[in-house]
Design a protein around this motif. Structure first.
Motif, PDB file in Angstrom:
ATOM      1  N   HIS A 113       0.936  -1.305  -0.011  1.00 44.53           N
ATOM      2  CA  HIS A 113      -0.048  -0.043  -0.134  1.00 44.53           C
ATOM      3  C   HIS A 113       0.862   1.138   0.055  1.00 44.53           C
ATOM      4  CE1 HIS A 113      -2.924  -2.923   0.837  1.00 44.53           C
ATOM      5  NE2 HIS A 113      -3.992  -2.093   1.502  1.00 44.53           N
ATOM      6  N   HIS A 114       2.145   1.189   0.459  1.00 41.78           N
ATOM      7  CA  HIS A 114       2.984   2.213   0.823  1.00 41.78           C
ATOM      8  C   HIS A 114       3.978   2.128  -0.120  1.00 41.78           C
ATOM      9  CE1 HIS A 114       0.625   3.201   4.406  1.00 41.78           C
ATOM     10  NE2 HIS A 114       0.952   1.810   4.758  1.00 41.78           N
ATOM     11  N   PHE A 115       4.500   1.065  -0.532  1.00 37.51           N
ATOM     12  CA  PHE A 115       5.823   0.859  -1.520  1.00 37.51           C
ATOM     13  C   PHE A 115       5.671   0.211  -2.799  1.00 37.51           C
ATOM     14  CE2 PHE A 115       6.875   1.395   2.895  1.00 37.51           C
ATOM     15  CZ  PHE A 115       7.891   2.144   3.076  1.00 37.51           C
ATOM     16  N   THR A 116       6.592   0.323  -3.632  1.00 40.74           N
ATOM     17  CA  THR A 116       6.742  -0.443  -4.656  1.00 40.74           C
ATOM     18  C   THR A 116       7.897  -1.323  -4.244  1.00 40.74           C
ATOM     19  OG1 THR A 116       5.944   1.298  -6.497  1.00 40.74           O
ATOM     20  CG2 THR A 116       7.480  -0.440  -7.252  1.00 40.74           C
ATOM     21  N   ILE A 117       7.667  -2.636  -4.434  1.00 40.80           N
ATOM     22  CA  ILE A 117       8.618  -3.679  -3.897  1.00 40.80           C
ATOM     23  C   ILE A 117       9.224  -4.494  -5.197  1.00 40.80           C
ATOM     24  CG2 ILE A 117       8.961  -5.612  -2.340  1.00 40.80           C
ATOM     25  CD1 ILE A 117       6.288  -4.612  -1.122  1.00 40.80           C
ATOM     26  N   GLU A 118      10.609  -4.379  -5.060  1.00 42.52           N
ATOM     27  CA  GLU A 118      11.466  -5.312  -5.974  1.00 42.52           C
ATOM     28  C   GLU A 118      12.291  -6.358  -5.169  1.00 42.52           C
ATOM     29  OE1 GLU A 118      15.187  -4.491  -8.769  1.00 42.52           O
ATOM     30  OE2 GLU A 118      13.738  -3.131  -8.960  1.00 42.52           O
ATOM     31  N   LEU A 119      11.805  -7.466  -5.416  1.00 41.25           N
ATOM     32  CA  LEU A 119      12.476  -8.749  -4.963  1.00 41.25           C
ATOM     33  C   LEU A 119      13.504  -9.404  -5.680  1.00 41.25           C
ATOM     34  CD1 LEU A 119       9.361 -10.433  -3.549  1.00 41.25           C
ATOM     35  CD2 LEU A 119      10.847  -9.167  -2.006  1.00 41.25           C
ATOM     36  N   SER A 120      14.519  -9.780  -5.068  1.00 39.67           N
ATOM     37  CA  SER A 120      15.556 -10.562  -5.842  1.00 39.67           C
ATOM     38  C   SER A 120      16.015 -11.554  -4.735  1.00 39.67           C
ATOM     39  CB  SER A 120      16.700  -9.488  -6.106  1.00 39.67           C
ATOM     40  OG  SER A 120      17.313  -8.972  -5.096  1.00 39.67           O
ATOM     41  N   GLY A 121      16.878 -12.439  -5.499  1.00 39.73           N
ATOM     42  CA  GLY A 121      17.457 -13.725  -4.825  1.00 39.73           C
ATOM     43  C   GLY A 121      16.679 -14.885  -4.766  1.00 39.73           C
ATOM     44  N   GLU A 122      16.562 -15.731  -3.638  1.00 37.74           N
ATOM     45  CA  GLU A 122      15.773 -16.927  -3.570  1.00 37.74           C
ATOM     46  C   GLU A 122      15.265 -16.703  -2.151  1.00 37.74           C
ATOM     47  OE1 GLU A 122      19.124 -19.964  -2.917  1.00 37.74           O
ATOM     48  OE2 GLU A 122      19.290 -19.392  -4.755  1.00 37.74           O
ATOM     49  N   LEU A 123      14.264 -17.738  -1.946  1.00 38.27           N
ATOM     50  CA  LEU A 123      13.394 -17.811  -0.562  1.00 38.27           C
ATOM     51  C   LEU A 123      14.383 -17.802   0.677  1.00 38.27           C
ATOM     52  CD1 LEU A 123      10.608 -17.337  -0.186  1.00 38.27           C
ATOM     53  CD2 LEU A 123      10.418 -19.929  -0.146  1.00 38.27           C
ATOM     54  N   GLU A 124      15.567 -18.391   0.705  1.00 37.83           N
ATOM     55  CA  GLU A 124      16.232 -18.429   1.724  1.00 37.83           C
ATOM     56  C   GLU A 124      17.344 -17.590   1.899  1.00 37.83           C
ATOM     57  OE1 GLU A 124      15.972 -20.436   4.431  1.00 37.83           O
ATOM     58  OE2 GLU A 124      13.976 -21.490   3.586  1.00 37.83           O
ATOM     59  N   ASP A 125      17.495 -16.592   0.867  1.00 34.60           N
ATOM     60  CA  ASP A 125      18.699 -15.551   0.621  1.00 34.60           C
ATOM     61  C   ASP A 125      18.178 -14.584  -0.266  1.00 34.60           C
ATOM     62  OD1 ASP A 125      20.884 -14.142   1.120  1.00 34.60           O
ATOM     63  OD2 ASP A 125      21.855 -15.511  -0.544  1.00 34.60           O
ATOM     64  N   TRP A 126      17.035 -13.829   0.281  1.00 36.10           N
ATOM     65  CA  TRP A 126      16.382 -12.829  -0.474  1.00 36.10           C
ATOM     66  C   TRP A 126      16.714 -11.407   0.032  1.00 36.10           C
ATOM     67  CZ3 TRP A 126      13.531  -9.483   2.389  1.00 36.10           C
ATOM     68  CH2 TRP A 126      13.346  -9.891   3.828  1.00 36.10           C
ATOM     69  N   GLN A 127      16.410 -10.480  -0.891  1.00 36.03           N
ATOM     70  CA  GLN A 127      16.716  -9.087  -1.079  1.00 36.03           C
ATOM     71  C   GLN A 127      15.495  -8.459  -1.424  1.00 36.03           C
ATOM     72  OE1 GLN A 127      19.062 -10.601  -3.013  1.00 36.03           O
ATOM     73  NE2 GLN A 127      20.058 -11.389  -0.972  1.00 36.03           N
ATOM     74  N   ALA A 128      15.127  -7.044  -0.863  1.00 41.15           N
ATOM     75  CA  ALA A 128      14.030  -6.477  -1.215  1.00 41.15           C
ATOM     76  C   ALA A 128      14.171  -5.127  -1.090  1.00 41.15           C
ATOM     77  CB  ALA A 128      12.695  -6.605  -0.416  1.00 41.15           C
ATOM     78  N   THR A 129      13.804  -4.287  -2.186  1.00 32.94           N
ATOM     79  CA  THR A 129      14.069  -2.722  -2.258  1.00 32.94           C
ATOM     80  C   THR A 129      12.730  -2.348  -2.457  1.00 32.94           C
ATOM     81  OG1 THR A 129      16.192  -2.784  -3.770  1.00 32.94           O
ATOM     82  CG2 THR A 129      14.921  -0.757  -3.535  1.00 32.94           C
ATOM     83  N   LEU A 130      12.338  -1.524  -1.412  1.00 38.87           N
ATOM     84  CA  LEU A 130      11.094  -0.680  -1.181  1.00 38.87           C
ATOM     85  C   LEU A 130      11.313   0.615  -1.498  1.00 38.87           C
ATOM     86  CD1 LEU A 130      11.204  -3.297   1.109  1.00 38.87           C
ATOM     87  CD2 LEU A 130       9.179  -2.512   1.472  1.00 38.87           C
ATOM     88  N   VAL A 131      10.463   1.129  -2.431  1.00 36.45           N
ATOM     89  CA  VAL A 131      10.407   2.668  -2.711  1.00 36.45           C
ATOM     90  C   VAL A 131       8.984   3.086  -2.641  1.00 36.45           C
ATOM     91  CG1 VAL A 131      10.923   4.255  -4.669  1.00 36.45           C
ATOM     92  CG2 VAL A 131      12.217   2.212  -4.457  1.00 36.45           C
ATOM     93  N   VAL A 137       4.806   8.826   2.724  1.00 40.13           N
ATOM     94  CA  VAL A 137       5.808   8.087   3.318  1.00 40.13           C
ATOM     95  C   VAL A 137       7.090   8.808   2.591  1.00 40.13           C
ATOM     96  CG1 VAL A 137       6.947   5.800   3.230  1.00 40.13           C
ATOM     97  CG2 VAL A 137       4.569   6.103   3.443  1.00 40.13           C
ATOM     98  N   ALA A 138       7.187   9.060   1.126  1.00 43.48           N
ATOM     99  CA  ALA A 138       8.235   9.604   0.401  1.00 43.48           C
ATOM    100  C   ALA A 138       8.802  10.873   0.961  1.00 43.48           C
ATOM    101  CB  ALA A 138       7.919   9.754  -1.023  1.00 43.48           C
ATOM    102  N   GLU A 139       7.876  11.706   1.661  1.00 40.52           N
ATOM    103  CA  GLU A 139       8.380  12.981   2.496  1.00 40.52           C
ATOM    104  C   GLU A 139       9.600  12.417   3.537  1.00 40.52           C
ATOM    105  OE1 GLU A 139       5.054  15.104   4.195  1.00 40.52           O
ATOM    106  OE2 GLU A 139       4.252  15.566   2.188  1.00 40.52           O
ATOM    107  N   ARG A 140       9.423  11.319   3.921  1.00 43.53           N
ATOM    108  CA  ARG A 140      10.244  11.109   5.075  1.00 43.53           C
ATOM    109  C   ARG A 140      11.522   9.938   4.502  1.00 43.53           C
ATOM    110  NH1 ARG A 140       8.666  14.339   8.647  1.00 43.53           N
ATOM    111  NH2 ARG A 140       6.652  14.269   9.514  1.00 43.53           N
ATOM    112  N   LEU A 141      11.020   9.185   3.832  1.00 41.99           N
ATOM    113  CA  LEU A 141      11.831   8.143   3.329  1.00 41.99           C
ATOM    114  C   LEU A 141      11.991   7.889   1.842  1.00 41.99           C
ATOM    115  CD1 LEU A 141      10.161   4.860   5.262  1.00 41.99           C
ATOM    116  CD2 LEU A 141      12.344   6.015   5.762  1.00 41.99           C
ATOM    117  N   THR A 142      13.347   7.647   1.474  1.00 39.50           N
ATOM    118  CA  THR A 142      13.529   7.396  -0.011  1.00 39.50           C
ATOM    119  C   THR A 142      13.720   6.234  -0.437  1.00 39.50           C
ATOM    120  OG1 THR A 142      15.926   7.570   0.177  1.00 39.50           O
ATOM    121  CG2 THR A 142      14.753   9.588  -0.308  1.00 39.50           C
TER     122      THR A 142
END
Length: 184
Positions: A113-131, A137-142
């Protein structure tokens, strides 16, 4: 024989996307919800851009009916209940509270609801970038950079004012937590 490397490259390109695809957000949400820690320890490092200073602290957290109880034990002893309904929290914490509880519990639907989420990696070693995709929210977080395996282990918050907060989270049994008082 000289065509083997080219053939291998073509084969890897054909199967590569399926083999190296990022985890599905629903599968990751279920994975994290299944393994969500009730309690844990944290170490945090906060970079204050205006002061060009780094503040380091540690403590523990516990999820309960109030929200996430965030107990800093060093260098000072402080308790904060992270809950979007906690009117005593500064506005920045009110915005971050549902994000943090969503991360810990694997509630990606709340995060989407608040972020565009980009996932990478695999289920046991994952990374996410939330924009942030929401103005408040964008006023406070990049962006938020999150990674882990069975649980969220690392969280990096980049604030619009140049500040940065890096968290390392470690699951712990609730009975092993203390308030940081050397007398206890």
């Amino acid at each position: 024989m000289r065509h083997l490397p080219w053939t291998l490259c073509v084969a890897l390109n054909l199967i590569g996307p399926a083999a190296w695809a990022a985890p599905d957000s629903d599968a990751l949400a279920e994975h994290l919800a299944t393994h969500a820690p009730q309690c844990g320890r944290f170490e945090q490092s906060r970079w204050l851009a205006d002061l060009e200073a780094r503040l380091v602290s540690r403590g523990h957290f516990q999820q309960d009916k109030e929200g996430v109880v965030w107990q800093t034990t060093a260098p000072v002893n402080d308790r904060v209940v992270l809950n979007a309904d906690n009117d005593d929290l500064p506005l920045g914490f009110q915005i971050i509270a549902p994000v943090f509880t969503g991360l810990l519990s694997g509630n990606w639907q709340a995060l989407e609801h608040h972020f565009t989420i980009e996932l990478s990696g695999e289920l046991e070693d994952w990374q996410a970038t939330l924009v942030p995709n929401e103005a408040a929210v964008a006023e406070r977080l990049t962006q938020l950079l999150v990674s882990g395996n069975r649980q969220v282990e690392q969280v990096g918050l980049e604030f619009a004012d140049g500040d940065r907060l890096d968290l390392t989270l470690t699951p712990a049994t609730c009975g092993s937590l203390d308030d940081g008082d050397p007398a206890s």
